[in-house]
Design a protein around this motif. Structure first.
Motif, mmCIF file in Angstrom:
data_model
loop_
_atom_site.group_PDB
_atom_site.id
_atom_site.type_symbol
_atom_site.label_atom_id
_atom_site.label_comp_id
_atom_site.label_asym_id
_atom_site.label_seq_id
_atom_site.Cartn_x
_atom_site.Cartn_y
_atom_site.Cartn_z
ATOM 1 N N GLU A 235 0.850 -1.182 0.000
ATOM 2 C CA GLU A 235 0.000 0.000 0.000
ATOM 3 C C GLU A 235 0.894 1.243 0.000
ATOM 4 O O GLU A 235 1.825 1.345 0.803
ATOM 5 N N ARG A 236 0.589 2.159 -0.914
ATOM 6 C CA ARG A 236 1.422 3.357 -1.018
ATOM 7 C C ARG A 236 1.189 4.250 0.196
ATOM 8 O O ARG A 236 0.066 4.689 0.460
ATOM 9 N N SER B 52 7.403 5.902 -0.307
ATOM 10 C CA SER B 52 7.422 4.820 0.677
ATOM 11 C C SER B 52 6.158 3.972 0.557
ATOM 12 O O SER B 52 5.114 4.452 0.102
ATOM 13 N N PHE B 53 6.283 2.727 0.983
ATOM 14 C CA PHE B 53 5.173 1.786 0.934
ATOM 15 C C PHE B 53 5.065 1.078 2.281
ATOM 16 O O PHE B 53 6.009 1.063 3.070
ATOM 17 N N LYS B 54 3.933 0.468 2.531
ATOM 18 C CA LYS B 54 3.713 -0.317 3.743
ATOM 19 C C LYS B 54 2.902 -1.550 3.394
ATOM 20 O O LYS B 54 2.348 -1.669 2.291
ATOM 21 N N ASN B 55 2.831 -2.460 4.347
ATOM 22 C CA ASN B 55 2.055 -3.678 4.126
ATOM 23 C C ASN B 55 0.572 -3.363 3.969
ATOM 24 O O ASN B 55 0.063 -2.400 4.556
ATOM 25 N N VAL B 56 -0.094 -4.199 3.203
ATOM 26 C CA VAL B 56 -1.529 -4.007 2.992
ATOM 27 C C VAL B 56 -2.283 -4.352 4.271
ATOM 28 O O VAL B 56 -1.802 -5.137 5.099
#
Length: 271
Positions: free
Chosen positions: A134-135, A140-144
């Motif tokens: 997940e944007r 940067s991104f993170k876990n869904v």
């Protein structure tokens, strides 16, 4: 259903096939396990149906319908059976339907002549390279979030499959489970089946939150692993481990799995 194989370097060790079946219907959190040994590195289960006579079967499935009936309300056998299979690749999907499912159908007919339940067969794959993010910002991104289901765009256009990330990935990168629906005689809609699979990720006895795959698959893996610990390598080894020993072991007699008393076999001893 799952099959556990011996560790690397011990090709002579037999594989352990485990089948976990539900009980105490209508609850879906109680299960019993049945295990058998089979030839090393053999992934397809060949002991689901072992006829002894026209009315007698000694396979793994033999006790599951009776246990379901005696522990459930109204003492009835299931009219619909959902099978979750773990550990097989895409090249073995036909073997699951043509071999394992056929054995289960034969076992059902031997147990009850007029019993013809409907089946839904689902294969769960955990070893793949698909990840979802997940944007969080532009860079940067993170876990869904847990509960994400993907059934379009990246799925097979001709197959019934979907990805489910049921757990909360707090450390590292979340790895979704890839489910393949090989057969659906029950007639689930996509939403109904995905909701059922997601719900089964919340009934694992060792966790208070959702896990990455459905609980029955984890239970089958635990049952196979525990029985494998009870089989000593020297009980089956006739010499040093090698490819020649592995080939010759396919003709050697298989060690019998440990015997469990009735008051133990009917419990979740593997959990």
């Amino acid at each position: 259903m799952d099959v556990s194989h011996g560790p690397p370097g011990q090709a002579h060790m037999p594989s352990i096939a485990a089948v976990v079946s539900s009980r105490n219907w209508p609850t879906i959190s109680r299960y019993r396990a049945a295990v058998r040994t089979q030839h090393p590195k053999s992934e397809i289960i060949d002991s689901l149906f072992e006829p002894r006579s026209k009315s007698r079967d000694n396979g793994i499935i033999r006790a599951a319908p009776r246990d379901f009936s005696t522990t459930s309300e109204e003492n009835r056998v299931p009219e619909q059976i959902i099978i979750f299979r773990d550990g097989v690749g895409e090249s073995q999907f036909k073997d699951v339907l043509n071999n394992e499912l056929e054995q289960i159908i034969k076992a059902c007919k031997v147990k009850y002549n007029q019993w013809c339940p409907k089946f839904t067969v689902i294969v769960a794959q955990k070893r793949h390279h698909t990840r979802f993010f997940e944007r969080k910002s532009n860079k940067s991104f993170k876990n869904v979030p847990p509960g994400l289901i993907v059934d379009k765009k990246i799925c097979y256009p001709t197959d019934n499959d979907f990805y489910l990330c049921a757990h909360d990935g707090r450390i590292g990168t979340s790895r979704p489970a890839h489910y393949h629906v090989l057969l659906d005689e029950i007639g689930f809609t996509a939403d109904e089946l995905q909701k059922l699979v997601h719900s089964l990720c919340y009934i694992y006895q060792r966790s208070t939150t959702a896990i990455s795959v459905v609980a029955p698959i984890c239970y089958a893996d635990l049952a196979a692993a525990q029985v494998a610990q009870m089989i000593q390598p020297e009980d089956y080894s006739s010499g040093p481990s090698s490819s020649h020993a592995a080939a010759s072991s396919t003709h050697a007699p298989l060690p019998k799995p440990p015997y469990f008393r009735k008051n133990v076999a009917s419990t979740m001893f593997f959990c």
